[in-house]
Design an enzyme around this catalytic site. Structure first.
Site, PDB file in Angstrom:
ATOM      1  N   ARG A  47       0.868  -1.171   0.000  1.00 27.35           N
ATOM      2  CA  ARG A  47       0.000   0.000   0.000  1.00 27.35           C
ATOM      3  C   ARG A  47       0.909   1.226   0.000  1.00 27.35           C
ATOM      4  O   ARG A  47       2.077   1.150   0.393  1.00 27.35           O
ATOM      5  CB  ARG A  47      -0.900   0.026   1.229  1.00 27.35           C
ATOM      6  N   LYS A  72      -3.686  -1.498   8.238  1.00 28.32           N
ATOM      7  CA  LYS A  72      -5.094  -1.908   8.250  1.00 28.32           C
ATOM      8  C   LYS A  72      -5.271  -3.280   8.913  1.00 28.32           C
ATOM      9  O   LYS A  72      -6.045  -4.118   8.453  1.00 28.32           O
ATOM     10  CB  LYS A  72      -5.671  -1.928   6.821  1.00 28.32           C
ATOM     11  N   HIS A 141      -2.460   2.305  -5.613  1.00 23.25           N
ATOM     12  CA  HIS A 141      -3.111   1.076  -5.150  1.00 23.25           C
ATOM     13  C   HIS A 141      -3.323   0.083  -6.288  1.00 23.25           C
ATOM     14  O   HIS A 141      -3.525  -1.113  -6.043  1.00 23.25           O
ATOM     15  CB  HIS A 141      -4.445   1.400  -4.473  1.00 23.25           C
ATOM     16  N   ARG A 144      -0.852  -2.736  -6.067  1.00 23.13           N
ATOM     17  CA  ARG A 144      -1.212  -3.811  -5.129  1.00 23.13           C
ATOM     18  C   ARG A 144      -2.198  -4.772  -5.787  1.00 23.13           C
ATOM     19  O   ARG A 144      -2.055  -5.995  -5.695  1.00 23.13           O
ATOM     20  CB  ARG A 144      -1.801  -3.214  -3.855  1.00 23.13           C
ATOM     21  N   HIS A 167      -3.728 -10.134   3.921  1.00 19.47           N
ATOM     22  CA  HIS A 167      -5.170 -10.025   4.147  1.00 19.47           C
ATOM     23  C   HIS A 167      -5.588 -10.811   5.389  1.00 19.47           C
ATOM     24  O   HIS A 167      -5.236 -11.982   5.525  1.00 19.47           O
ATOM     25  CB  HIS A 167      -5.957 -10.578   2.949  1.00 19.47           C
ATOM     26  N   TYR A 176      -9.374 -11.686  -6.345  1.00 18.05           N
ATOM     27  CA  TYR A 176      -8.357 -11.853  -7.386  1.00 18.05           C
ATOM     28  C   TYR A 176      -8.519 -13.187  -8.107  1.00 18.05           C
ATOM     29  O   TYR A 176      -8.484 -13.251  -9.333  1.00 18.05           O
ATOM     30  CB  TYR A 176      -6.954 -11.768  -6.776  1.00 18.05           C
TER      31      TYR A 176
END
Length: 200
Positions: A47, A72, A141, A144, A167, A176
């Protein structure tokens, strides 16, 4: 044929577009920095805030690894460095010594020697995209997302992509793999192999 409307909706870059972006980033007075920044961001799915906070101590060129501090509430982890990344880092770090405040702990510095900001990173990527002649509106972004889609297109396991990108929720990763048409290749051949009386 995809039109401009399709391109505006697409939020990732293809392999050839990444190559064009990297080539464009590797020009100008800050070529070594911008190329290294773009390459690392794509390969590791950084990020903008994560790459801007990358520290010298996070990189071990001898061991060829890099520590990724995920934000995050993501899972932080250590990634291996590709040979071309090691070379790009060596090139940038050698030039970085001529920047003001080169003693700073941050890997990527502005021309004034301050830590590179998200806004500056956005400008670098956007400018490189324009110089590369890409039809999409490029933002950080997208690198990413491009990393996630590239791994999925290579058939990498969803759980491994989840860990690689940090994640916490696999639903973000499935996005994805669900868009990867390659996972359906040969599906009818496999079905015929399992059923004696196949429809097709």
């Amino acid at each position: 044929m995809k039109n401009k409307a399709d391109n505006k909706k697409r939020n990732f870059l293809t392999h050839s577009e990444i190559e064009s972006l990297l080539k464009a980033a590797n020009t100008g007075p800050h070529a070594a920095r911008n190329y290294c920044l773009t390459l690392l961001c794509f390969i590791h799915g950084f990020r903008a805030s994560e790459i801007c906070r990358l520290r010298i101590s996070d990189i071990d060129l001898k061991a060829k690894c890099i520590y990724i501090h995920r934000l995050k509430k993501g899972f932080s982890t250590t990634h291996p460095l590709l040979n071309k990344e090691v070379q790009a880092l060596k090139n940038w770090l050698s030039i970085r010594t001529s920047y003001p405040h080169a003693e700073s702990e941050w890997v990527f510095l502005s021309r004034k020697g301050n830590p590179l900001s998200r806004q500056q990173f956005y400008h670098i990527i956007s400018t490189s995209g324009g110089n590369a002649g890409l039809s999409l509106e490029i933002h950080p972004h997208m690198l990413r997302h491009s990393c996630g889609f590239a791994l999925a297109n290579m058939g990498i396991d969803t759980r491994l992509i989840q860990d690689y990108l940090g994640h916490r929720n696999i639903r973000h990763t499935v996005w994805y793999t669900a868009s990867n048409a390659g996972r359906f290749y040969g599906i009818w051949d496999r079905a015929r192999g399992r059923q004696r009386h196949a429809v097709l």
